[in-house]
Scaffold this active site. Structure first.
Site, PDB file in Angstrom:
ATOM      1  N   GLU A  48       3.147 -10.616   6.712  1.00  0.00           N
ATOM      2  CA  GLU A  48       4.589 -10.408   6.871  1.00  0.00           C
ATOM      3  C   GLU A  48       5.241 -11.713   7.293  1.00  0.00           C
ATOM      4  OE1 GLU A  48       5.597  -7.033   9.212  1.00  0.00           O
ATOM      5  OE2 GLU A  48       7.311  -8.038  10.103  1.00  0.00           O
ATOM      6  N   GLY A  59       0.797  -1.231   0.000  1.00  0.00           N
ATOM      7  CA  GLY A  59       0.000   0.000   0.000  1.00  0.00           C
ATOM      8  C   GLY A  59       0.820   1.266   0.000  1.00  0.00           C
ATOM      9  N   SER A  60       1.589   1.482   1.064  1.00  0.00           N
ATOM     10  CA  SER A  60       2.300   2.757   1.119  1.00  0.00           C
ATOM     11  C   SER A  60       3.598   2.672   0.332  1.00  0.00           C
ATOM     12  CB  SER A  60       2.585   3.137   2.565  1.00  0.00           C
ATOM     13  OG  SER A  60       3.401   2.170   3.167  1.00  0.00           O
ATOM     14  N   ASP A  70      -6.711  -3.269   5.819  1.00  0.00           N
ATOM     15  CA  ASP A  70      -5.584  -3.712   6.648  1.00  0.00           C
ATOM     16  C   ASP A  70      -6.006  -3.997   8.084  1.00  0.00           C
ATOM     17  OD1 ASP A  70      -3.681  -3.384   4.607  1.00  0.00           O
ATOM     18  OD2 ASP A  70      -3.497  -1.242   5.030  1.00  0.00           O
ATOM     19  N   HIS A 109      12.032  -3.943   6.428  1.00  0.00           N
ATOM     20  CA  HIS A 109      12.510  -3.154   7.568  1.00  0.00           C
ATOM     21  C   HIS A 109      13.953  -2.719   7.430  1.00  0.00           C
ATOM     22  CE1 HIS A 109       8.992  -5.333   9.075  1.00  0.00           C
ATOM     23  NE2 HIS A 109       8.757  -4.191   9.672  1.00  0.00           N
ATOM     24  N   GLU A 154      -0.526   6.027  -0.796  1.00  0.00           N
ATOM     25  CA  GLU A 154      -0.855   6.566   0.540  1.00  0.00           C
ATOM     26  C   GLU A 154      -0.058   7.817   0.917  1.00  0.00           C
ATOM     27  OE1 GLU A 154      -1.016   3.424   3.565  1.00  0.00           O
ATOM     28  OE2 GLU A 154      -1.674   1.962   2.072  1.00  0.00           O
TER      29      GLU A 154
END
Ligand code: GLN
Ligand code: ZN
Length: 763
Positions: free
Chosen positions: A668, A435-436, A602, A697, A487
């Site tokens: 994840e 999404g982002s 989400d 990450h 986003e």
């Protein structure tokens, strides 16, 4: 004469305006020196203590303050430092302390994980094979400081050995051995505090709300006997919180001076009534909610305290918030922009302390002793309850009249997927992102400019559209199948909706510590939640206008919105959750009406909201599934609902995840791929699924082989027709360059595996 003691378990570290955060971050970025940092933090700490003194609190906690995290502090007290940080004994230096938390060039940081069922994260202790030693008695230093600088005879707070050991990474079966190692060290801490003049010591043992075997309980008993002997003249309060204790009789029989119980979050009152309370002990009764932000109903609290006094002599009663106040903002005083009706119904840390002091007065002197305050309390609460915020008839009726039809999609997944496949014509192993996309400094600065009024809304929106243009092009060039708008318009995935649904309010300084210097500002859900106008349609439709490929609409689900907000406490949480679901349902229908036919909802907080008490888990999950379905079930068969979750340890909840009935789920997994695959070996999952194929990450660009390896592993247990290829989570914290590079590798890997798969099918 009755003499009740007022007390506080812990107080927010961050300061009224996050001065703590700023001090730490300036130090990390080398803008201030170690000495300056020390001075600034001391200043915040002493101000907090002075405040507690001015409120008239009898037992003021010292040592609950931290430079990062209280669990990491405890590791430091005992010289528990992972080998990779090359520690050579003695007090743990400030640099090493921060290195453990944040990593350095040579060594990665220790893991961080959620503190019980809160949104606070602690640094997980790594014992390895080290032998703990008392290298620095930090509680003692804090005790002396408060005494010398402010004349406060504080109550040192220590994280207890049972909880500390239970939270450590390398557990295995050595609970007893470890407890024995720690007993003399804790004993020494207590002894030194006793010698310095401490009267009360609070030992935090929130783990005691969990399950223990009979043997473990015996070991715990022996341990506390040892501690009591080590410092016979201090009054130890064994403090539990966040739930009722599981083994009430054993816990209240531990050889300590006082027991602290949570009378807000579990049925401690029921246990007290059933089993009574030892006559020779003090009960520290947590009666004011330390986790929520609403003004306490003082009448109701006094009623509970009356019931408690049937079993406990008031002269043996301590009253306090039910937990540390670390999890609520500091003060409502600075929230001047809020409607006074809302503000009047709020109570942050400082206001809660004032409530405790009032309750003490009322027990000692009768309700008459707090007459004016009681009237004010009733009026303010009544004003909020009677306000239009909480009296939305339409919302209430809709929730009451829901039927089974409202929460079930008309067709089964097996039938829906046929229609969806026809509509989207996606290749085998479709690729997408979560999404982002990177929120660059430019994006953040432009948003601030607009918020400050330096640019107009039109200019801001044009800028956001420019970002969407750029990234639709990039995604097409890379060759992703299902695109996202990125986003860019959102700061936070909950606050963004909170600002736009009715029933929410956003505070100015309502920050709470999430981990390290990172704070979050949960929105307030103070009234009936309702949809007012489309929130995400504009950006999604714009993005879709730029491409032939499907663009995925992007929403935050009802469970996550609820879990990451401060939720009104006058109606059941489940009702609020369903109100949010209904508001989202309207948003989803608005997207669908505008031809956004893939919509992701989400739910990263679904699992972390699981109650601590095992007997409450079933109802929680059932309600979560209901709300998710309520939000998503109204769409057509050929509209595809996706969901995303940020964790992989879901063996325990896999049935509920399946029951969400989402067509596609992304999870994840790249840091724990093995475990998740196992979950699919033992459970059947019939819908489509994307297991994150690389870790977002870290800025590192993954290699093609790594990604292919992850995909191959997954395909051993998941049918290729069910499998999607995507990164682990949203990409907003990443840089543009590394993101593009990583996605390119992901697509190359996907293409190669598709080829392999097609050949398998042919042969
Ligand atoms: N759609 C969100 C994003 O990509 C999901 C984030 C999350 O699950 N925490 O940022
Ligand atoms: Zn995620």
């Amino acid at each position: 004469m009755v003499n009740v003691i007022s007390s506080v378990i812990g107080y927010p570290r961050i300061g009224e305006k996050r001065e703590w955060k700023r001090a730490l971050e300036s130090f990390w970025s080398k803008k201030i020196s170690k000495d300056e940092l020390t001075t600034k933090l001391e200043d915040i700490r002493l101000k907090n203590l002075q405040k507690l003194k001015n409120f008239g609190v009898d037992l003021i906690p010292v040592g609950d303050f931290s430079l990062y995290d209280h669990v990491l502090d405890t590791s430091a007290i005992f010289g528990i430092v992972p080998k990779r940080f090359k520690y050579s004994g003695g007090p743990v230096s400030l640099d090493t302390y921060f290195d453990i938390a944040r990593g350095n060039d040579e060594a990665i940081a220790s893991e961080m994980t959620k503190w019980f069922n809160t949104n606070y994260h602690y640094i997980v202790p790594e014992f390895e094979d080290s032998t703990p030693q008392l290298v620095e008695n930090r509680p003692l230093a804090y005790y002396k400081e408060a005494k010398e600088k402010l004349g406060i005879d504080g109550k040192p707070v220590v994280l207890g050995p049972v909880t500390f050991i239970k939270l450590a990474k390398d557990q295995e079966d050595n609970f007893e051995t470890r407890l024995k190692q720690f007993a003399p060290l804790y004993g020494q801490i207590l002894k030194e505090l006793e010698d310095a003049g401490a009267t009360w010591i609070q030992i935090d043992e929130p783990s005691l709300t969990g399950q223990f075997s009979a043997e473990e309980l015996t070991v715990i008993h022996t341990l506390y006997e040892e501690l009591a002997q080590a410092a016979p003249n201090v009054k130890i309060i064994l403090q539990t919180y966040f739930e009722k204790v599981t083994h009430y009789k054993e816990i209240t029989a531990l050889p300590v001076h006082g027991i602290g119980l949570d009378f807000v979050h579990g049925d401690s009152l029921g246990q007290l009534k059933e089993f009574g309370f030892p006559k020779n002990k003090v009960l520290a009764a947590g009666v004011v909610d330390g986790r929520n932000v609403w003004r306490a109903d003082l009448d109701a609290k006094l009623d509970i305290l009356d019931q408690i006094q049937v079993h406990v002599d008031p002269n043996r009663l301590i009253i306090q918030p039910a937990s540390t106040l670390l999890h609520v903002p500091v003060t409502t005083k600075t929230e001047e922009q809020l409607d006074p009706i809302i503000k009047g119904g709020l109570s942050f840390a400082d206001e809660k302390i004032a409530e405790i002091v009032l309750l003490k007065k009322a027990i000692e002197g009768g309700k008459g002793a707090i007459y004016d305050e009681l009237i004010e309390n009733r009026e303010e609460r009544k004003a909020l309850n009677a306000s239009s915020y909480r009296q939305n008839k339409k919302v209430k009726e809709t929730v009451e009249n829901l039927t089974e039809k409202d929460v079930n999609r008309p067709a089964t997944f097996a039938n829906r997927i046929i229609e969806q496949d026809k509509r989207f014509e996606l290749p085998l192993l479709p690729t997408t992102t979560i999404g982002s996309l990177p929120q660059t400094a430019e994006v953040r600065q432009t948003r601030s400019k607009w918020r400050r009024g330096d640019i107009t809304i039109e200019q801001y929106e044009a800028f956001i559209n420019g970002q969407i243009d750029k990234w639709i092009k990039i995604q097409e060039e890379i060759g992703i199948d299902v695109l996202v708008h990125g986003e860019f318009e959102r700061t936070d995935m909950v606050e963004y909706f909170g600002e736009k649904f009715a029933g929410f309010a956003v505070t100015k300084f309502g920050w709470v510590q999430s981990y390290g210097s990172r704070c979050v500002k949960p929105p307030l859900i103070l009234g009936d939640v309702a949809f007012s106008e489309p929130i995400t349609v504009k950006e999604s439709v714009y993005a879709q206008s730029l491409t032939e490929k499907p663009v995925k609409g992007m929403l935050t689900g009802p469970v996550t919105i609820l879990n990451w907000s401060f939720v009104r406490d006058d109606i059941p949480r489940v009702d609020v959750q369903n109100q949010i679901a209904l508001a989202l349902r309207d948003e989803i229908l608005a997207l669908e009406e505008n031809d956004i036919k893939i919509i992701q909802v989400d739910e990263p907080a679904l699992r972390e909201g699981l109650p601590l008490d095992p007997s409450k888990k079933g109802a929680y999950l059932e309600a979560a599934v209901y709300a998710f379905k309520l939000a998503t079930a109204a769409v057509e068969n050929d509209t595809q609902i996706h969901t995303h979750m940020c964790y992989s340890d879901f063996n325990e909840i896999i049935d509920s995840i399946s029951a969400l009935d989402a067509d596609v789920i992304s999870i994840e997994t790249s840091r724990s791929h093995g475990e998740i695959i196992e979950a699919f070996e033992t459970n059947t999952y019939d819908k489509e699924i994307g297991l994150g194929v690389y870790d977002i990450h870290s800025p590192r660009v993954p290699s093609k082989d790594e990604i292919k390896h992850n995909i191959h592993r997954a395909l051993k247990t998941i049918h290729p027709k069910q499998f999607w290829i995507n990164p682990d989570c949203g990409l907003k914290t990443r840089q543009e360059k590394e993101t593009i590079a990583a996605l390119e590798v992901m697509i190359e890997a996907a293409n190669e595996i598709r080829k392999e798969q097609l050949e398998i099918v042919k042969s």
